[in-house]
Design a protein around this motif. Structure first.
Motif, mmCIF file in Angstrom:
data_model
loop_
_atom_site.group_PDB
_atom_site.id
_atom_site.type_symbol
_atom_site.label_atom_id
_atom_site.label_comp_id
_atom_site.label_asym_id
_atom_site.label_seq_id
_atom_site.Cartn_x
_atom_site.Cartn_y
_atom_site.Cartn_z
ATOM 1 N N ASP A 51 20.831 -20.274 37.187
ATOM 2 C CA ASP A 51 21.841 -20.822 37.974
ATOM 3 C C ASP A 51 21.525 -20.126 39.534
ATOM 4 O O ASP A 51 22.297 -20.547 40.244
ATOM 5 C CB ASP A 51 23.183 -20.591 37.495
ATOM 6 C CG ASP A 51 23.636 -19.355 37.360
ATOM 7 O OD1 ASP A 51 23.033 -18.390 37.662
ATOM 8 O OD2 ASP A 51 24.897 -19.164 36.743
ATOM 9 N N MET A 52 20.576 -19.114 39.485
ATOM 10 C CA MET A 52 20.276 -18.422 40.649
ATOM 11 C C MET A 52 21.423 -17.633 41.259
ATOM 12 O O MET A 52 21.703 -17.455 42.462
ATOM 13 C CB MET A 52 19.602 -19.504 41.703
ATOM 14 C CG MET A 52 18.281 -20.058 40.988
ATOM 15 S SD MET A 52 16.850 -18.916 40.806
ATOM 16 C CE MET A 52 16.657 -18.717 42.687
ATOM 17 N N ARG A 53 22.415 -17.012 40.345
ATOM 18 C CA ARG A 53 23.401 -16.279 40.903
ATOM 19 C C ARG A 53 22.932 -15.193 41.828
ATOM 20 O O ARG A 53 22.121 -14.396 41.496
ATOM 21 C CB ARG A 53 24.336 -15.711 39.823
ATOM 22 C CG ARG A 53 25.291 -16.830 39.175
ATOM 23 C CD ARG A 53 26.226 -16.273 38.219
ATOM 24 N NE ARG A 53 25.550 -15.094 37.437
ATOM 25 C CZ ARG A 53 24.874 -15.501 36.138
ATOM 26 N NH1 ARG A 53 24.788 -16.583 35.728
ATOM 27 N NH2 ARG A 53 24.491 -14.272 35.539
ATOM 28 N N TYR A 54 23.512 -15.156 42.999
ATOM 29 C CA TYR A 54 22.934 -14.253 44.146
ATOM 30 C C TYR A 54 22.851 -12.692 43.654
ATOM 31 O O TYR A 54 21.862 -12.175 43.562
ATOM 32 C CB TYR A 54 23.750 -14.272 45.405
ATOM 33 C CG TYR A 54 23.518 -13.330 46.235
ATOM 34 C CD1 TYR A 54 22.151 -13.644 47.259
ATOM 35 C CD2 TYR A 54 23.963 -12.307 46.576
ATOM 36 C CE1 TYR A 54 21.877 -12.643 48.136
ATOM 37 C CE2 TYR A 54 23.525 -11.083 47.610
ATOM 38 C CZ TYR A 54 22.418 -11.428 48.322
ATOM 39 O OH TYR A 54 21.810 -10.483 49.382
ATOM 40 N N SER A 55 23.961 -12.278 42.985
ATOM 41 C CA SER A 55 24.044 -10.921 42.996
ATOM 42 C C SER A 55 22.882 -10.378 41.624
ATOM 43 O O SER A 55 22.553 -9.451 41.671
ATOM 44 C CB SER A 55 25.437 -10.485 42.164
ATOM 45 O OG SER A 55 25.844 -11.082 40.965
ATOM 46 N N GLU A 56 22.914 -11.482 40.717
ATOM 47 C CA GLU A 56 22.052 -11.122 39.465
ATOM 48 C C GLU A 56 20.434 -11.448 39.876
ATOM 49 O O GLU A 56 19.646 -10.562 39.598
ATOM 50 C CB GLU A 56 22.203 -12.175 38.325
ATOM 51 C CG GLU A 56 23.603 -12.053 37.812
ATOM 52 C CD GLU A 56 23.661 -10.521 37.125
ATOM 53 O OE1 GLU A 56 22.825 -10.125 36.426
ATOM 54 O OE2 GLU A 56 24.776 -9.928 37.303
ATOM 55 N N ILE A 57 20.192 -12.224 40.896
ATOM 56 C CA ILE A 57 18.982 -12.575 41.229
ATOM 57 C C ILE A 57 18.533 -11.321 42.166
ATOM 58 O O ILE A 57 17.300 -10.961 42.248
ATOM 59 C CB ILE A 57 18.833 -13.635 42.313
ATOM 60 C CG1 ILE A 57 18.851 -15.083 41.457
ATOM 61 C CG2 ILE A 57 17.749 -13.754 43.176
ATOM 62 C CD1 ILE A 57 17.659 -15.177 40.766
ATOM 63 N N GLU A 58 19.421 -10.544 42.987
ATOM 64 C CA GLU A 58 19.029 -9.388 43.718
ATOM 65 C C GLU A 58 18.643 -8.368 42.747
ATOM 66 O O GLU A 58 17.667 -7.716 42.938
ATOM 67 C CB GLU A 58 20.373 -8.854 44.387
ATOM 68 C CG GLU A 58 20.322 -9.944 45.802
ATOM 69 C CD GLU A 58 19.354 -10.116 46.650
ATOM 70 O OE1 GLU A 58 18.998 -9.047 47.199
ATOM 71 O OE2 GLU A 58 18.798 -11.259 46.949
ATOM 72 N N LYS A 59 19.284 -8.202 41.523
ATOM 73 C CA LYS A 59 18.959 -7.301 40.469
ATOM 74 C C LYS A 59 17.447 -7.445 40.014
ATOM 75 O O LYS A 59 17.030 -6.560 39.770
ATOM 76 C CB LYS A 59 20.008 -7.121 39.366
ATOM 77 C CG LYS A 59 21.212 -6.716 39.859
ATOM 78 C CD LYS A 59 22.359 -6.641 38.773
ATOM 79 C CE LYS A 59 23.696 -6.334 39.275
ATOM 80 N NZ LYS A 59 24.836 -6.572 38.043
ATOM 81 N N PHE A 60 17.256 -8.913 39.778
ATOM 82 C CA PHE A 60 16.282 -9.318 39.161
ATOM 83 C C PHE A 60 14.902 -8.999 40.155
ATOM 84 O O PHE A 60 13.702 -8.553 39.745
ATOM 85 C CB PHE A 60 16.080 -10.749 38.946
ATOM 86 C CG PHE A 60 14.874 -11.430 38.456
ATOM 87 C CD1 PHE A 60 14.217 -11.453 37.299
ATOM 88 C CD2 PHE A 60 14.053 -12.096 39.743
ATOM 89 C CE1 PHE A 60 12.821 -11.884 36.913
ATOM 90 C CE2 PHE A 60 12.774 -12.692 39.274
ATOM 91 C CZ PHE A 60 12.182 -12.409 37.935
ATOM 92 N N LYS A 61 15.212 -9.112 41.359
ATOM 93 C CA LYS A 61 14.108 -8.901 42.404
ATOM 94 C C LYS A 61 13.617 -7.446 42.234
ATOM 95 O O LYS A 61 12.413 -7.094 42.381
ATOM 96 C CB LYS A 61 14.543 -9.301 43.882
ATOM 97 C CG LYS A 61 14.357 -10.875 43.903
ATOM 98 C CD LYS A 61 14.619 -11.321 45.207
ATOM 99 C CE LYS A 61 15.896 -11.023 45.999
ATOM 100 N NZ LYS A 61 16.336 -11.421 47.119
ATOM 101 N N VAL A 62 14.676 -6.492 42.339
ATOM 102 C CA VAL A 62 14.378 -5.178 42.255
ATOM 103 C C VAL A 62 13.609 -4.977 40.913
ATOM 104 O O VAL A 62 12.592 -4.120 41.029
ATOM 105 C CB VAL A 62 15.817 -4.287 42.184
ATOM 106 C CG1 VAL A 62 15.426 -2.820 41.886
ATOM 107 C CG2 VAL A 62 16.429 -4.482 43.311
#
Length: 269
Positions: A130-141
């Motif tokens: 669902d591309m949740r912002y907070s989780e996506i930011e962790k994923f990018k790191v």
């Protein structure tokens, strides 16, 4: 990390190409434009690393050259990021080739897609579907760290098998991958330009056709108030409704369907 070492590290990445193996067309059970968003996210990560180029390995759509380009890219790109979400058959086939070439690859998937039996032993990095912002930011790191570690390990240990060791002991035979000729490259790039132009024109035509189907309607201004700013706020709050103009007594609107007009009237009398 000192400034000098950081510059040296960036210079190394500046000489590398990062390829993406991922779905391209819209997929059932995924919202429209999902893969475009995933690619944009990957571009953000790879751009922060500083690669010379990052692109989908199947760039270049001429039927006569696409297979040459794909195989060349899968073999020659210094690192491949493969998104196995939705278990797209083309993606799995291209991942299989990269594994057979025994070259560095980082596998990602959404948190809904199940692990494949054959590749489940290889580490996958998960992101929220669902591309949740907070989780996506962790994923990018996590993804950035994984890419850098994978490349650094391969550069430091070029004889160490990055993938095939997960399946047992193998002796990898270096394949004879013919380079694309200048003619093939030109035809492929020309076809890509033609495809982008065609898609742009098709989207423009579809947008024009959609606009032509919108319904024009006039409504009494007093239903929404006397202040134009309030009227605009109220009318625009209903999706599928656009204001064309307002005069002393009437609000002129365009609606995507009769149901949108009924909803507007229901809300504001």
């Amino acid at each position: 990390m000192t400034k000098k070492k950081a510059i040296e590290k960036t210079m190394k990445y500046n000489e590398m190409i990062c390829g993406y193996v991922m779905p391209i067309s819209d997929t059932s059970d995924y919202r429209v434009g999902h893969w475009d968003d995933i690619k944009a996210m990957l571009d953000e990560v790879t751009s922060s690393i500083g690669f010379k180029e990052s692109r989908i390995v199947s760039t270049g759509l001429d039927v006569s050259t696409i297979h040459k380009r794909i195989v060349n890219n899968i073999y020659n790109d210094e690192i491949i990021i493969c998104d196995v979400s939705s278990r797209n058959p083309n993606v799995m086939f291209e991942l299989g080739m990269r594994i057979a070439f025994d070259k560095p690859v980082v596998i990602i998937k959404d948190n809904v897609t199940q692990y494949c039996f054959d590749s489940g032993t290889i580490e996958h990095i998960e992101y929220p579907k669902d591309m949740r912002y907070s989780e996506i930011e962790k994923f990018k790191v996590s993804l950035k760290q994984k890419i850098e570690k994978t490349i650094e390990h391969h550069k430091s240990n070029p004889d160490d098998s990055p993938i095939l060791h997960s399946f047992g002991s193998f002796s990898v035979v270096k394949p004879n991958i013919p380079e694309m000729s200048e003619t093939d490259e030109f035809r492929s790039e020309l076809q890509e330009i033609k495809s982008l132009l065609f898609n742009s024109l098709r989207e423009k035509d579809a947008s024009s056709l959609s606009e032509a189907r919108w319904i024009r309607e006039r409504l009494p201004k007093h239903r929404f108030g006397s202040n134009d700013d309030d009227i605009i706020a109220k009318v625009s709050s209903v999706s599928g409704i656009r204001i064309e103009s307002i005069d002393d007594d009437t609000v002129y609107i365009r609606a995507s369907s009769p149901a949108r007009i009924r909803e507007l009237v229901r809300q504001f009398g």
